[in-house]
Scaffold this motif. Structure first.
Motif, mmCIF file in Angstrom:
data_model
loop_
_atom_site.group_PDB
_atom_site.id
_atom_site.type_symbol
_atom_site.label_atom_id
_atom_site.label_comp_id
_atom_site.label_asym_id
_atom_site.label_seq_id
_atom_site.Cartn_x
_atom_site.Cartn_y
_atom_site.Cartn_z
ATOM 1 N N UNK A 162 12.745 7.185 0.270
ATOM 2 C CA UNK A 162 12.061 6.039 -0.337
ATOM 3 C C UNK A 162 10.968 5.497 0.567
ATOM 4 N N UNK A 163 10.075 4.723 -0.035
ATOM 5 C CA UNK A 163 9.029 4.082 0.768
ATOM 6 C C UNK A 163 9.646 3.082 1.744
ATOM 7 N N UNK A 164 10.801 2.514 1.387
ATOM 8 C CA UNK A 164 11.474 1.556 2.273
ATOM 9 C C UNK A 164 11.958 2.241 3.559
ATOM 10 N N UNK A 165 12.533 3.426 3.402
ATOM 11 C CA UNK A 165 13.011 4.174 4.571
ATOM 12 C C UNK A 165 11.827 4.603 5.437
ATOM 13 N N UNK A 166 10.745 5.024 4.788
ATOM 14 C CA UNK A 166 9.548 5.424 5.520
ATOM 15 C C UNK A 166 8.984 4.253 6.315
ATOM 16 N N UNK A 167 8.831 3.101 5.671
ATOM 17 C CA UNK A 167 8.213 1.932 6.315
ATOM 18 C C UNK A 167 9.048 1.433 7.494
ATOM 19 N N UNK A 168 10.373 1.484 7.352
ATOM 20 C CA UNK A 168 11.247 1.032 8.438
ATOM 21 C C UNK A 168 10.968 1.799 9.720
ATOM 22 N N UNK A 169 10.694 3.082 9.599
ATOM 23 C CA UNK A 169 10.375 3.905 10.768
ATOM 24 C C UNK A 169 8.903 3.781 11.159
ATOM 25 N N UNK A 170 8.050 3.638 10.158
ATOM 26 C CA UNK A 170 6.601 3.614 10.395
ATOM 27 C C UNK A 170 6.157 2.392 11.191
ATOM 28 N N UNK A 171 6.732 1.234 10.917
ATOM 29 C CA UNK A 171 6.249 -0.013 11.528
ATOM 30 C C UNK A 171 6.252 0.033 13.056
ATOM 31 N N UNK A 172 7.384 0.346 13.715
ATOM 32 C CA UNK A 172 7.347 0.397 15.187
ATOM 33 C C UNK A 172 6.495 1.545 15.728
ATOM 34 N N UNK A 173 6.431 2.651 14.986
ATOM 35 C CA UNK A 173 5.591 3.779 15.414
ATOM 36 C C UNK A 173 4.124 3.380 15.350
ATOM 37 N N UNK A 174 3.728 2.732 14.270
ATOM 38 C CA UNK A 174 2.351 2.273 14.120
ATOM 39 C C UNK A 174 1.979 1.293 15.232
ATOM 40 N N UNK A 175 2.888 0.384 15.531
ATOM 41 C CA UNK A 175 2.645 -0.614 16.585
ATOM 42 C C UNK A 175 2.425 0.079 17.936
ATOM 43 N N UNK A 176 3.257 1.079 18.221
ATOM 44 C CA UNK A 176 3.152 1.815 19.488
ATOM 45 C C UNK A 176 1.797 2.486 19.628
ATOM 46 N N UNK A 188 0.825 -1.205 0.000
ATOM 47 C CA UNK A 188 0.000 0.000 0.000
ATOM 48 C C UNK A 188 0.860 1.256 0.000
ATOM 49 N N UNK A 189 1.843 1.294 0.879
ATOM 50 C CA UNK A 189 2.727 2.459 0.920
ATOM 51 C C UNK A 189 3.569 2.571 -0.352
ATOM 52 N N UNK A 190 3.972 1.459 -0.907
ATOM 53 C CA UNK A 190 4.723 1.497 -2.167
ATOM 54 C C UNK A 190 3.897 2.172 -3.249
ATOM 55 N N UNK A 191 2.613 1.841 -3.298
ATOM 56 C CA UNK A 191 1.710 2.445 -4.272
ATOM 57 C C UNK A 191 1.527 3.941 -4.013
ATOM 58 N N UNK A 192 1.352 4.316 -2.742
ATOM 59 C CA UNK A 192 1.174 5.722 -2.371
ATOM 60 C C UNK A 192 2.412 6.538 -2.733
ATOM 61 N N UNK A 193 3.580 6.002 -2.446
ATOM 62 C CA UNK A 193 4.820 6.727 -2.701
ATOM 63 C C UNK A 193 5.118 6.857 -4.195
ATOM 64 N N UNK A 194 4.636 5.910 -4.994
ATOM 65 C CA UNK A 194 4.886 5.969 -6.437
ATOM 66 C C UNK A 194 4.203 7.170 -7.086
#
Length: 231
Positions: free
Chosen positions: A41-55, A28-34
Motif C-alpha cells: 500500500x501507499x501507507x506502507x511505502x510512505x512509512x519507509x519513504x519519509x525517514x529515507x527522504x529526510x536522510x 501525491x503518493x496516494x494518487x501515484x499508487x492509485x
C-alpha cells in the motif's frame, strides 16, 4: 529570547514551515499508487519513504549528493527496503510524476494565511528555501502564497544551500538589510536556525518535525504560537 523591536524583515522557510509537506506528499503518493498495482500500500511505502527522504535531503543540503541523485535514490532505497524488484523505468516514471504533481497540492499549516496577512502590514516578507526553484514556485502559486512574498531565495539564484552562510548573505544583499534587522523562521535546527544565527540574523524555530529542544532561539510548535510572538 527574541526582541522584535528592531526587526523589519522576515525570512520564511517553505516546506514544513508554511507548506504542509508531509500532508501534500502523502496525497501525491496516494494518487501515484492509485494508478499502479504495487504489492504494498501507499501507507506502507510512505512509512519507509519519509525517514529515507529526510536522510537524503540532508545529504543534498550538505552537497554530498546532487539534485538528480536525490530524485532517484530516495525511491530506490524505499523500494529496496520493501524488497521490491524495481527497474529504472519505474523509478524515472514515479520521480517525474511526483515532482510534477507534488507542487500542485496546496495544504498549508492551519492559520498560515491569517498570519501572513497580519505580518505583511508590518514586515517585509521573503522566502529562503533549499527546494528546487521550479517546484517551489509552483507550490507558492498553487497554495496562493506568492502575493505575500517579495523575494524567493533558492540554491539556483544564490548558488548555495542552507545552512551555508553564502545563501543567507546573498539573501541579505538582495533585500538590502542588515542581519540584526531580520529574523529567519524555519523547521530545521541546522539548516534554518544555525544557518541564520551564524550570519548574525535572529531566528525562530517552527518545530513541526519534533526536533530536540534547545536554547538557541525561541521555539514554537504551531502557527498560533508563532502569531502570538508577533502580536
Amino acid at each position: 529570547m527574541i526582541s522584535l523591536n528592531k526587526i523589519n524583515t522576515i525570512f520564511f522557510d517553505l516546506d514544513h514551515t508554511l507548506w504542509d509537506f508531509e500532508r501534500n506528499s502523502y496525497l501525491t503518493f496516494k494518487n501515484i499508487f492509485s494508478k499502479r498495482n504495487f504489492p504494498f500500500s501507499h501507507l506502507k511505502f510512505i512509512k519507509l519513504y519519509v525517514p529515507i527522504n529526510y536522510k537524503y535531503w540532508d545529504q543534498y543540503s550538505n552537497d554530498i549528493i546532487s539534485a538528480e541523485d536525490l530524485r532517484t535514490i530516495r525511491l530506490e532505497k524505499t523500494f529496496q527496503a520493501l524488497k521490491f524488484n524495481y527497474n529504472k523505468k519505474i523509478i524515472d516514471e514515479i520521480s517525474e510524476e511526483y515532482i510534477k504533481t507534488l507542487p500542485t497540492q496546496s495544504f498549508l499549516f492551519d492559520g498560515v494565511i491569517d498570519l501572513l496577512i497580519f505580518l505583511k502590514t508590518k514586515y517585509n516578507l521573503h522566502i529562503i528555501t533549499n527546494g528546487f526553484e521550479e517546484v517551489q514556485y509552483e507550490k507558492l502559486k498553487h497554495s496562493k502564497l506568492l502575493p505575500y512574498f517579495d523575494k524567493i531565495i533558492n540554491p539556483e539564484n544564490a548558488l548555495a544551500k542552507k545552512p551555508s552562510s553564502k545563501i543567507f548573505f546573498h539573501a541579505l544583499k538582495v533585500v538590502n538589510k542588515n542581519p540584526e534587522d531580520c529574523v529567519m523562521i524555519g523547521d530545521n535546527l541546522i539548516a534554518d536556525i544555525m544557518g541564520a544565527l551564524n550570519v548574525g540574523m535572529n531566528a525562530i524555530h517552527f518545530n513541526s518535525t519534533n526536533e530536540p529542544k534547545h536554547e538557541k532561539c525561541n521555539i514554537v510548535y504551531s502557527i498560533k504560537e508563532l502569531y502570538n510572538l508577533f502580536k
